[in-house]
Design a protein around this motif. Structure first.
Motif, short mmCIF file in Angstrom:
data_model
loop_
_atom_site.label_atom_id
_atom_site.label_comp_id
_atom_site.label_asym_id
_atom_site.label_seq_id
_atom_site.Cartn_x
_atom_site.Cartn_y
_atom_site.Cartn_z
N ARG A 13 0.81 -1.20 0.00
CA ARG A 13 0.00 0.00 0.00
C ARG A 13 0.85 1.26 0.00
O ARG A 13 2.07 1.21 0.12
CB ARG A 13 -0.94 0.00 1.21
CG ARG A 13 -1.89 -1.19 1.27
CD ARG A 13 -2.75 -1.28 0.00
NE ARG A 13 -3.49 -0.05 -0.23
CZ ARG A 13 -4.68 0.21 0.30
NH1 ARG A 13 -5.26 -0.67 1.09
NH2 ARG A 13 -5.29 1.35 0.03
N ASP A 14 0.18 2.39 -0.13
CA ASP A 14 0.85 3.71 -0.15
C ASP A 14 1.66 3.89 1.14
O ASP A 14 1.10 3.82 2.25
CB ASP A 14 -0.21 4.79 -0.26
CG ASP A 14 0.38 6.17 -0.51
OD1 ASP A 14 1.55 6.39 -0.14
OD2 ASP A 14 -0.32 7.02 -1.07
N PRO A 15 2.95 4.14 1.04
CA PRO A 15 3.78 4.28 2.24
C PRO A 15 3.44 5.52 3.08
O PRO A 15 3.84 5.61 4.25
CB PRO A 15 5.20 4.39 1.69
CG PRO A 15 5.04 4.86 0.28
CD PRO A 15 3.75 4.25 -0.20
N ILE A 16 2.69 6.45 2.52
CA ILE A 16 2.31 7.66 3.26
C ILE A 16 1.26 7.34 4.32
O ILE A 16 1.19 7.99 5.37
CB ILE A 16 1.79 8.75 2.30
CG1 ILE A 16 2.91 9.20 1.36
CG2 ILE A 16 1.24 9.94 3.07
CD1 ILE A 16 2.48 10.22 0.35
N ILE A 17 0.43 6.33 4.07
CA ILE A 17 -0.66 5.99 4.99
C ILE A 17 -0.09 5.46 6.30
O ILE A 17 0.79 4.59 6.30
CB ILE A 17 -1.60 4.94 4.38
CG1 ILE A 17 -2.24 5.49 3.10
CG2 ILE A 17 -2.70 4.55 5.38
CD1 ILE A 17 -3.12 4.49 2.38
N GLU A 18 -0.59 5.98 7.41
CA GLU A 18 -0.19 5.48 8.72
C GLU A 18 -1.24 4.47 9.18
O GLU A 18 -2.41 4.82 9.37
CB GLU A 18 -0.08 6.63 9.73
CG GLU A 18 0.52 6.20 11.05
CD GLU A 18 0.89 7.39 11.92
OE1 GLU A 18 1.75 7.23 12.80
OE2 GLU A 18 0.32 8.47 11.71
N TRP A 19 -0.82 3.22 9.33
CA TRP A 19 -1.74 2.13 9.64
C TRP A 19 -1.76 1.83 11.12
O TRP A 19 -0.76 1.98 11.82
CB TRP A 19 -1.36 0.87 8.87
CG TRP A 19 -1.38 1.03 7.38
CD1 TRP A 19 -0.34 1.37 6.57
CD2 TRP A 19 -2.51 0.88 6.53
NE1 TRP A 19 -0.75 1.44 5.26
CE2 TRP A 19 -2.09 1.14 5.20
CE3 TRP A 19 -3.86 0.55 6.75
CZ2 TRP A 19 -2.94 1.06 4.10
CZ3 TRP A 19 -4.72 0.48 5.65
CH2 TRP A 19 -4.25 0.74 4.36
N VAL A 20 -2.94 1.39 11.60
CA VAL A 20 -3.04 0.86 12.95
C VAL A 20 -3.51 -0.58 12.88
O VAL A 20 -4.18 -0.99 11.91
CB VAL A 20 -3.99 1.69 13.85
CG1 VAL A 20 -3.42 3.07 14.08
CG2 VAL A 20 -5.39 1.76 13.26
N VAL A 21 -3.15 -1.35 13.91
CA VAL A 21 -3.45 -2.78 13.95
C VAL A 21 -4.26 -3.08 15.20
O VAL A 21 -3.96 -2.57 16.30
CB VAL A 21 -2.14 -3.61 13.96
CG1 VAL A 21 -2.45 -5.11 13.99
CG2 VAL A 21 -1.28 -3.26 12.76
#
Length: 332
Positions: free
Chosen positions: A183-191
């Motif tokens: 995915r887009d590396p700019i997106i900050e993901w949470v788990v």
């Protein structure tokens, strides 16, 4: 009083890009509901902005048509009114920016404060604040700082996101890493760990030291492939756990100062009780059926709060079941 109701999707925010039909339909349902309620009040004049590709509303409103530059149109409308009620996504800080702009203009903001919106816009920040207050929340970590899970289904989502968009169920740790890399590396993901239970929501009205629970709603969420999809909701369809949910609402407002007016809360009803997923510091889809359900004009309650911050009936307001169908764009 003249009020600018700005619904981002239909009000010009997508004027230079393709408009997603489902978001347009949901936005129009919320816009029609709040404008209908406001125009029933005496001495209220409503202004909206509207994407030129759309039809006008069949309600007594003034319309500022937006052709290309939505931000200039927004500023023009703000300058022409006494108060602003924004309905916008938290993604990319849009709602927060609008609230800060209203606060800077000196006009009355009919929404939670920009600071409260900033916290609620981040799923991780929201969970952290609520957990410190003792509110039951789903464990949430930023990707890369999360514990390693083996053979356990996980949920991954953008830290700033709206509704069910871009939320995915991941089979295990290896699949999680592979997914985020794609995915887009700019997106900050949470788990989060996958938690079984019923999808529900609360609709609350918040004033100065007063909280009123006006909706305990069942969300019609389905799992398809590896994602979640919201088909609609049953406003005041949940008749159990209401006392517990009211206490949760009070804890949420104590944890995040600046929540004001209408606030939506998404939860999972587990075998152990309700657990908070996220807070929506703005109008939500459930608002569409709330005035019909409760027999009260919710916009009148918002305006009453604007005049007298503590003038809110505290506790629980019950209502009849009202079905909102996002697939067909109707209320029944």
């Amino acid at each position: 009083m003249r009020i600018f109701v700005f619904e981002y999707i239909t009000g010009g925010g997508c004027v230079n890009e393709e408009m997603i039909p489902s978001l347009k339909a949901e936005g129009d349902m919320m816009l029609n509901a709040i404008v209908r309620d406001l125009t029933e009040l005496e001495s209220i004049d409503v202004l909206i902005s509207r994407d030129v590709r759309l039809d006008s509303l069949s309600l007594p409103t003034n319309i500022h048509w937006v052709e290309d530059d939505w931000w200039s149109a927004w500023l023009t409308c703000v300058n022409e009114v006494d108060a602003v009620l924004p309905i916008a996504p938290e993604t990319n800080g849009v709602l927060e920016s609008l609230c800060r702009a209203v606060e800077a203009s000196g006009k009355l903001l009919l929404n939670s404060s920009a600071e409260a919106v900033s916290i609620a816009s981040s799923k991780k920040a929201t969970v952290d604040c609520l957990a410190m207050q003792g509110v039951p929340v789903i464990p949430t970590w930023r990707f890369g700082a999360h514990p390693r899970f083996n053979n356990q289904p996980l949920v991954v989502k953008p830290d700033q996101g709206v509704g069910c968009q871009d939320i995915h169920i991941i089979a295990d740790e290896a699949a999680l890493i592979e997914y985020v890399k794609s995915r887009d590396p700019i997106i900050e993901w949470v788990v989060q760990p996958y938690m079984a239970g019923q999808s529900i929501s609360m609709s609350i009205m918040v004033g100065h030291s007063c909280v009123c629970l006006v909706g305990t709603n069942i969300q019609r969420v389905v799992q398809m492939n590896d994602g979640f999809y919201l088909l609609g909701c049953v406003v005041n369809g949940l008749k159990s756990h209401q006392v517990e949910l009211l206490e949760l609402a009070k804890g949420i407002c104590a944890a995040i100062p600046g929540l004001w007016g209408y606030v939506g809360v998404d939860l999972i009803l587990t075998e152990q009780g309700p657990v908070v997923l996220e807070i929506n510091p703005r109008l939500t889809t459930a608002y569409v059926g709330l005035s019909q359900s409760t027999g009260r004009n919710l916009a009148a309650m918002i305006m009453q709060l604007a005049e007298c911050p503590g003038a809110l009936p505290t506790g629980l307001i019950t209502g009849e079941c009202v079905h909102i169908d996002l697939e067909l764009g109707r209320v029944a």
